[in-house]
Design a protein around this motif. Structure first.
Motif, PDB file in Angstrom:
ATOM      1  N   GLU A  47      34.545  35.240  44.253  1.00 22.15           N
ATOM      2  CA  GLU A  47      35.396  36.128  42.826  1.00 22.15           C
ATOM      3  C   GLU A  47      36.732  35.940  42.917  1.00 22.15           C
ATOM      4  O   GLU A  47      37.136  36.143  44.407  1.00 22.15           O
ATOM      5  N   VAL A  48      37.238  36.202  42.361  1.00 25.86           N
ATOM      6  CA  VAL A  48      38.669  36.384  42.219  1.00 25.86           C
ATOM      7  C   VAL A  48      39.484  37.302  41.940  1.00 25.86           C
ATOM      8  O   VAL A  48      39.578  37.955  40.370  1.00 25.86           O
ATOM      9  N   GLN A  49      40.199  38.467  42.521  1.00 22.27           N
ATOM     10  CA  GLN A  49      41.092  39.723  42.076  1.00 22.27           C
ATOM     11  C   GLN A  49      42.474  39.344  41.583  1.00 22.27           C
ATOM     12  O   GLN A  49      43.239  38.125  42.731  1.00 22.27           O
ATOM     13  N   CYS A  77      38.513  41.796  38.168  1.00 22.14           N
ATOM     14  CA  CYS A  77      38.244  40.500  38.800  1.00 22.14           C
ATOM     15  C   CYS A  77      37.160  38.993  38.314  1.00 22.14           C
ATOM     16  O   CYS A  77      37.438  39.346  37.388  1.00 22.14           O
ATOM     17  N   LEU A  78      37.189  37.997  38.368  1.00 18.34           N
ATOM     18  CA  LEU A  78      37.294  36.779  37.678  1.00 18.34           C
ATOM     19  C   LEU A  78      36.044  36.597  38.500  1.00 18.34           C
ATOM     20  O   LEU A  78      35.927  36.786  39.850  1.00 18.34           O
ATOM     21  N   PRO A 109      32.786  33.825  39.674  1.00 15.23           N
ATOM     22  CA  PRO A 109      33.051  32.316  40.300  1.00 15.23           C
ATOM     23  C   PRO A 109      32.906  31.299  39.339  1.00 15.23           C
ATOM     24  O   PRO A 109      33.979  30.709  38.995  1.00 15.23           O
ATOM     25  N   ASP A 110      31.706  31.569  37.946  1.00 12.03           N
ATOM     26  CA  ASP A 110      31.945  30.975  36.704  1.00 12.03           C
ATOM     27  C   ASP A 110      33.473  31.342  35.448  1.00 12.03           C
ATOM     28  O   ASP A 110      32.765  30.807  34.826  1.00 12.03           O
ATOM     29  N   LYS A 111      33.980  32.440  36.196  1.00 10.06           N
ATOM     30  CA  LYS A 111      34.755  32.278  34.667  1.00 10.06           C
ATOM     31  C   LYS A 111      35.493  32.201  34.807  1.00 10.06           C
ATOM     32  O   LYS A 111      37.637  32.265  34.909  1.00 10.06           O
ATOM     33  N   TYR A 112      36.291  30.938  36.136  1.00  7.20           N
ATOM     34  CA  TYR A 112      37.699  29.968  36.027  1.00  7.20           C
ATOM     35  C   TYR A 112      37.343  28.799  36.815  1.00  7.20           C
ATOM     36  O   TYR A 112      36.354  28.578  37.001  1.00  7.20           O
ATOM     37  N   GLN A 113      38.196  28.128  36.574  1.00  8.61           N
ATOM     38  CA  GLN A 113      38.629  26.954  37.651  1.00  8.61           C
ATOM     39  C   GLN A 113      39.768  26.779  38.124  1.00  8.61           C
ATOM     40  O   GLN A 113      41.448  27.332  37.661  1.00  8.61           O
TER      41      GLN A 113
END
Length: 264
Positions: A25-27, A43-44, A46-50
């Motif tokens: 996840e990305v904070q 928080c994003l 893992p399947d919600k960002y490139q």
């Protein structure tokens, strides 16, 4: 594990900065960390960002022949002072994105490198001050059309094609002074063997000119801005690659940067 600072794009096209957590996840933070960004609470998954290249520099300053063995393999003398050139920001691609083999090139080569990310406006900086100006470290590949480099009197064309600066996958704040850099070349789709033989293997301590010297020297010529990138040179072991090859560059304390060679 060191904190990993990333730059990502959402499915809606929004570009965000953040911290990559162990669960991928990305904070999200509200600005690049070197500009004082703070967590937003978002928080994003893992399947919600490139994953993108971890910064968007105004310029990429690169250093040639900064490892003695690399200068020797190119039959060049060790420079008496840092040998500088620029790569355009348009050359940047992210981890796992393709490096395009240009139609104009007959000899494409990799150059695995430690990259510095500048955190503060830097102008006429001493070597003693330089470490305070380096915000973090990442991995770069100074992809080079070697035949064009030999043909031209300067290196802009050979070093400046689109996709010729893979950068990433993230930034860390600190690395060991003797961190090991290794580059591996494997055919696309194959896995590295358990005990692979690297094409490049060296310590970043083997540089002719230290990172502090490079930052200070460059700052006497041009002002470095927050987010700018310095490529610190490549060790010996460069050689031609082909379409379909996969390049994997690892630096201890950072991670690995992987990119395939693709057709135009």
């Amino acid at each position: 594990m060191a904190q990993r600072y990333v730059r990502v794009q959402t499915p809606q096209g929004q570009v965000l900065y953040g911290l990559l957590k162990l669960n991928r996840e990305v904070q999200v933070i509200d600005a690049p960390a070197w500009l004082g960004g703070h967590p937003t609470g978002e928080c994003l998954a893992p399947d919600k960002y490139q994953l993108l290249a971890p910064c968007a520099p105004s310029k990429i300053v690169a250093v040639g022949h900064n490892y003695a063995a690399h200068a020797a393999e190119l039959q060049q003398p060790i420079p008496s002072e840092p040998l500088l050139f620029l790569k355009p920001p348009s050359a940047i691609v992210a981890h796992q994105q393709g490096i395009v083999y240009p139609a104009q090139c007959q000899q494409l080569e990799f150059e695995g490198e430690l990259a510095l990310v500048i955190g503060d406006r830097t102008h006429h900086c001493s070597e003693e001050e330089a470490h305070q100006k380096i915000w973090g470290y990442t991995i770069a590949n100074d992809v080079t059309a070697r035949d064009l480099q030999r043909q031209d009197t300067q290196w802009t064309r050979a070093k400046g094609f689109d996709t010729f600066c893979p950068l990433g996958p993230w930034i860390v704040r600190e690395i060991s002074p003797d961190a090991k850099l290794r580059t591996y070349v494997t055919p696309l789709g194959e896995e590295l063997p358990e005990q692979p033989d690297p094409a490049q293997a060296a310590s970043v301590q083997d540089m002719v000119f230290s990172v502090a010297k490079l930052v200070s020297y460059i700052s006497e010529i041009m002002t470095l801005l927050p987010g700018d990138v310095i490529l610190t040179g490549t060790p010996a072991g460069v050689h031609p690659v082909r379409i379909g090859d996969r390049l994997l560059i690892t630096i201890e304390g950072i991670g690995e940067l992987e990119n395939p060679i693709i057709a135009p």
